[in-house]
Write a protein that holds these residues in place. Structure first.
Motif, short mmCIF file in Angstrom:
data_model
loop_
_atom_site.label_atom_id
_atom_site.label_comp_id
_atom_site.label_asym_id
_atom_site.label_seq_id
_atom_site.Cartn_x
_atom_site.Cartn_y
_atom_site.Cartn_z
N SER A 157 0.83 -1.22 0.00
CA SER A 157 0.00 0.00 0.00
C SER A 157 0.86 1.26 0.00
N LEU A 158 1.91 1.25 0.81
CA LEU A 158 2.80 2.41 0.88
C LEU A 158 3.56 2.59 -0.42
N GLN A 159 3.99 1.49 -1.02
CA GLN A 159 4.73 1.58 -2.28
C GLN A 159 3.86 2.23 -3.35
N VAL A 160 2.60 1.83 -3.43
CA VAL A 160 1.69 2.42 -4.41
C VAL A 160 1.43 3.89 -4.07
N ALA A 161 1.15 4.19 -2.81
CA ALA A 161 0.79 5.55 -2.41
C ALA A 161 1.94 6.53 -2.61
N VAL A 162 3.14 6.15 -2.16
CA VAL A 162 4.30 7.05 -2.23
C VAL A 162 4.65 7.38 -3.67
N GLN A 192 10.69 9.98 -1.85
CA GLN A 192 10.27 8.84 -2.66
C GLN A 192 11.45 7.93 -2.99
N GLY A 193 12.57 8.52 -3.37
CA GLY A 193 13.74 7.71 -3.70
C GLY A 193 14.28 6.97 -2.50
N THR A 194 14.30 7.64 -1.35
CA THR A 194 14.78 7.00 -0.12
C THR A 194 13.86 5.86 0.28
N PHE A 195 12.57 6.06 0.14
CA PHE A 195 11.61 5.01 0.48
C PHE A 195 11.78 3.78 -0.42
N ASN A 196 11.98 4.01 -1.72
CA ASN A 196 12.17 2.89 -2.64
C ASN A 196 13.45 2.12 -2.33
N ALA A 197 14.52 2.85 -2.03
CA ALA A 197 15.78 2.19 -1.69
C ALA A 197 15.62 1.37 -0.41
N ALA A 198 14.92 1.95 0.57
CA ALA A 198 14.68 1.23 1.83
C ALA A 198 13.82 -0.01 1.60
N THR A 199 12.86 0.08 0.68
CA THR A 199 12.03 -1.08 0.35
C THR A 199 12.87 -2.21 -0.23
N GLY A 253 17.83 -7.70 -5.48
CA GLY A 253 17.25 -6.36 -5.44
C GLY A 253 18.17 -5.32 -4.85
N ILE A 254 19.26 -5.75 -4.22
CA ILE A 254 20.26 -4.81 -3.70
C ILE A 254 20.80 -3.93 -4.82
N PHE A 255 20.94 -4.50 -6.02
CA PHE A 255 21.43 -3.71 -7.15
C PHE A 255 20.45 -2.60 -7.51
N ALA A 256 19.16 -2.90 -7.43
CA ALA A 256 18.14 -1.87 -7.66
C ALA A 256 18.21 -0.82 -6.58
N MET A 257 18.52 -1.23 -5.35
CA MET A 257 18.65 -0.28 -4.25
C MET A 257 19.78 0.71 -4.51
N VAL A 258 20.91 0.21 -5.00
CA VAL A 258 22.04 1.09 -5.31
C VAL A 258 21.64 2.11 -6.38
N ALA A 318 18.65 3.15 -7.01
CA ALA A 318 17.68 4.06 -6.40
C ALA A 318 18.39 5.15 -5.59
N ILE A 319 19.46 4.78 -4.91
CA ILE A 319 20.22 5.76 -4.13
C ILE A 319 20.87 6.78 -5.05
N ILE A 320 21.49 6.30 -6.13
CA ILE A 320 22.13 7.23 -7.07
C ILE A 320 21.10 8.15 -7.70
N LYS A 321 19.94 7.58 -8.07
CA LYS A 321 18.88 8.41 -8.65
C LYS A 321 18.39 9.45 -7.66
N THR A 322 18.29 9.05 -6.39
CA THR A 322 17.82 9.98 -5.35
C THR A 322 18.78 11.15 -5.19
N VAL A 323 20.08 10.87 -5.25
CA VAL A 323 21.07 11.95 -5.18
C VAL A 323 20.89 12.92 -6.34
N GLN A 324 20.53 12.40 -7.52
CA GLN A 324 20.34 13.25 -8.69
C GLN A 324 19.04 14.05 -8.65
#
Length: 356
Positions: A133-138, A179-186, A218-223, A225-231
């Motif tokens: 639910s949070l993933q969809v909402a965020v 949003q980016g931080t939440f996705n990386a944490a997910t 999925g750790i690779f997707a997390m990395v 997501a972190i780089i995208k969040t910085v951008q």
């Protein structure tokens, strides 16, 4: 499709298209293999439909970024001639929208897969459904912010008309950080959860490591997501040069999205390769490994049989190839951690010649 006149000294358009479409091609192959693998054993389910939808959504995003490049995206706006900048901005926003949606749907698909594969405790199910639910909402809210940031003047998002009535661009940027931080944490949370569940099963160490590695990709997707969040910081200043400001951001957004789709689909296609190996190794030496089950034993004459010589124990004959089918196709969806006091023990006979 021919690109617009591309005589700018700086032109990032062709490179972002190579990156995006390269990943698109890999994702298409992996998802097709996933669908074939699951359909082959009669286990095509909701998670596979969601992943196919995620892929289609991401492909639409790839098309939008291609159109943006066609109109001049990736070149400095001051060097463009006879270019409608509003079209560049419009397709850039559409590309971001479908890219964000594809990544979110891909994560939801993986959570649904995890629920059906590993989870028996109601408390864990509740937590994972809340995460869905949070993933969809965020992510949905981020998409909404993109298109309502100019209230009453939607076209002002990509046109200067009514621009003064738009929200400060920092609103989009700040929410993008969240949003980016939440996705990386997910991504990190799902990898950790899968590791915890499998590590507490009574399986051989090399099998545990193999299963954990597959579900932890999925750790690779997390990395990413972190780089995208910085951008994300560029969203606050994108008006300065709207045709180049978000190039790096878009690139990492699509890398993140396609890595989600690819890495969360790989565990489902493992059964294709394990089943091929098992046909060649069905006469190899086997060892007994203990595991725990809750509920009834869903027996099949091909993969398991009950042995009356062992009181209170079910005997399942399987190579690791069949174990892969059992685990990753959820033919044994009732695997639970050994801490459960009301579970009963069974023995899995696993071919040691198959790698985890």
């Amino acid at each position: 499709m021919s690109l617009s006149t591309r005589d700018s000294t700086y032109d990032a358009g062709p490179s972002i298209l190579r990156d995006v479409w390269g990943l698109t091609g890999v994702a298409i192959v992996i998802v097709i293999l996933r669908i074939f693998a699951k359909a082959r054993i009669g286990k095509f389910g909701a998670d596979d439909l969601l992943m196919a939808f995620a892929l289609c959504t991401a492909i639409v995003g790839s098309i939008m970024i291609t159109l943006a490049v066609h109109y001049g995206f990736g070149q400095e706006v001051s060097t463009l001639r006879d270019i409608d900048v509003s079209k560049v901005i419009l397709h850039d926003y559409l590309a971001q929208t479908f890219g964000l949606a594809g990544g979110a749907i891909g994560r939801v698909s993986f959570v649904v897969f995890i629920i059906g594969l590993l989870v028996q405790k109601s408390s864990q199910r509740i937590v994972l459904w809340v995460l869905i639910s949070l993933q969809v909402a965020v992510n949905l809210l981020f998409i909404i912010i993109i298109f309502v940031q100019c209230p009453g003047h939607e076209s002002a998002i990509w046109d200067d008309t009514g621009k003064k009535k738009c929200w400060d661009l920092h609103v989009q940027a700040y929410y993008g950080y969240f949003q980016g931080t939440f996705n990386a944490a997910t991504d990190l949370g799902l990898a950790t959860f899968s590791t915890y569940i499998f590590w507490n099963l009574n399986l051989k160490l090399r099998i545990k490591i193999g299963l954990v590695a597959l579900l932890g990709l999925g750790i690779f997707a997390m990395v990413a997501a972190i780089i995208k969040t910085v951008q994300t910081r560029v969203l606050a200043t994108s008006d300065n040069d709207p045709t180049t400001a978000t190039v790096t951001y878009d690139r990492w957004l699509f890398i993140e999205t396609y890595l989600v789709i690819i890495t969360t689909s790989i565990p489902s296609i493992r059964s294709l390769f394990r089943s091929m190996k098992s046909r060649r190794l069905n006469n190899q030496k086997s060892y007994e490994l203990s595991s725990r089950y809750v509920g009834s034993m869903h027996t099949t004459s091909r993969t398991r049989r009950r042995d009356s010589s062992i009181d209170g124990k079910g005997i399942m004959n399987a190579s690791e190839g069949n174990l892969s089918n059992e685990v990753f196709a959820r033919m044994e969806s009732n695997i639970e951690t050994p801490q459960s006091s009301h579970s009963r023990e069974s023995v899995i006979i696993v071919d040691t010649k198959c790698s985890a």
